[in-house]
Design an enzyme around this catalytic site. Structure first.
Site, mmCIF file in Angstrom:
data_model
loop_
_atom_site.group_PDB
_atom_site.id
_atom_site.type_symbol
_atom_site.label_atom_id
_atom_site.label_comp_id
_atom_site.label_asym_id
_atom_site.label_seq_id
_atom_site.Cartn_x
_atom_site.Cartn_y
_atom_site.Cartn_z
ATOM 1 N N HIS A 149 57.856 50.982 36.644
ATOM 2 C CA HIS A 149 57.456 50.847 35.246
ATOM 3 C C HIS A 149 58.178 49.689 34.566
ATOM 4 C CE1 HIS A 149 55.061 54.370 35.691
ATOM 5 N NE2 HIS A 149 56.085 55.186 35.838
ATOM 6 N N LYS B 80 25.015 18.796 32.709
ATOM 7 C CA LYS B 80 24.072 19.323 31.718
ATOM 8 C C LYS B 80 22.669 19.413 32.313
ATOM 9 C CE LYS B 80 22.183 18.303 27.121
ATOM 10 N NZ LYS B 80 22.252 17.405 25.931
#
Length: 379
Positions: free
Chosen positions: A193, A45
């Site tokens: 495909h 932080k």
């Protein structure tokens, strides 16, 4: 107390502990770090003033930058993000483990029975690359891998040459690779495909490819080709006669790679099968996914992956006319192929090769008609 400029934390090895056979609940709990994550979060932080290290791989570059003067804001911020990711993954591993235990049967000194579907699922994925676009040009996409991928899976592929993989390349390559891995004999799978358009086994890579290509030469144009054995010069020569998007194999001979360099746009992938046990007891050991996941609106469908190996002993004769041993072999071959063909799936085969594949139709009769048409067209 002086200010802290650098924090280095190695968390208790929770993931490694619970991965050991015979790990008790008490041992797992004892390896849940408390102070480590708190320190990491506070340092991360405060990234503008504190550099936080969570991985030994970070040591060398950070030391080099320190010796050169000082750590940049960019480096400290990247280290901060890595720290938050480490804490997130650590907590998710704990959550996954504990959520899979039946609280009614939990005992500190026992090895807890765990369900494969925990009360909470915490997916953890790492981005490998951004893609130019998704399934269609107007869609954006990226490619991610599991935090702990199965050995021998597509995400471990090393691209030896060719253009960047597209979204559709990756999807079709995964289908081809998972299919070809299911064969013990030398095999070749051609996917177009999302569906196999040709599958065959042979004495070597060249023969397997030749038989697979014969199934449907039209659909094989621009397809994805996968082998479960090393590609030698003869196989590379056969493949290079056709237009191919992606070529995949566990290895290539030097001569084969030299030949393939002439087709610079062909994406050549090498996927090591080191660490994969063909007869392994688990899907992981066989280099396969343990679960299949399908995204639905605001939710997930999760199921165990279809890793069932059909054997002769599983078959039950229900007709007066008994199939020959050769026909049984072909049936088992067709069953492996059909697993990777979109339903409704019809697969015609003989002598270790597909003759016609009909896929993705609403009616199985239409799939059968398509498979017949393709077989007739290919002679």
């Amino acid at each position: 107390i002086d200010t802290i400029d650098l924090l280095v934390v190695n968390l208790y090895p929770f993931e490694a502990t619970v991965a050991k056979p015979g790990c008790t609940l008490a041992e797992a709990i004892e390896n849940i770090d408390i102070g480590g994550p708190a320190m990491l979060r506070s340092a991360a932080k405060n990234w503008q003033h504190v550099a936080v290290l969570t991985d030994a791989a970070q040591y060398a570059p950070v030391l080099a930058e320190l010796r050169a003067g000082a750590l940049s804001d960019r480096t400290r911020f990247a280290l901060s993000v890595a720290a938050f990711n480490r804490v997130s993954n650590y907590d998710a591993a704990i959550s996954d483990y504990l959520s899979a235990i039946d609280s009614a049967a939990a005992s500190a000194d026992c090895v807890p029975a765990r369900t494969q579907f925990p009360a909470q699922s915490n997916g953890r994925f790492i981005k490998l690359q951004d893609l130019r676009y998704g399934e269609n040009p107007h869609q954006q996409a990226a490619f991610y891998r599991d935090l702990y991928p199965a050995p021998g899976s597509l995400v471990s592929a090393r691209q030896l040459q060719g253009k960047a993989l597209s979204y559709n390349n990756i999807a079709d390559a995964d289908a081809a690779w998972e299919c070809v891995k299911s064969f013990d004999a030398p095999a070749c799978v051609i996917v177009k495909h999302a569906n196999p358009c040709g599958v065959a086994v042979g004495a070597d890579a060249q023969e397997a490819y030749g038989k697979a290509f014969k199934t449907d030469p039209t659909s094989a144009f621009g397809g994805i080709i996968a082998f479960n054995l090393a590609v030698d010069l003869a196989a590379a020569q056969a493949v290079s006669k056709q237009f191919v998007e992606v070529l995949m194999a566990p290895a290539y001979t030097g001569e084969a790679l030299d030949l393939l360099k002439a087709k610079a746009n062909v994406r050549v992938l090498e996927i090591s099968l080191d660490g994969v046990k063909p007869g392994g007891a688990s899907a992981w050991e066989r280099g396969r996914n343990a679960h299949d996941v399908k995204r639905v609106g605001s939710g997930l469908l999760i199921q165990s992956a279809d890793n069932h190996e059909l054997a002769r002993a599983d078959l039950k004769l229900v007709t007066k006319l008994a199939p020959t041993a050769r026909q049984i072999d072909d049936l088992l071959f067709a069953w492996k192929v059909a697993k990777f063909v979109k339903s409704n799936a019809i697969v015609f085969c003989k002598q270790g090769m597909t003759l016609g594949v009909g896929a993705g139709q609403m009616s199985r009769l239409d799939s059968a008609r398509i498979a017949s048409i393709k077989a007739e067209h290919a002679g």
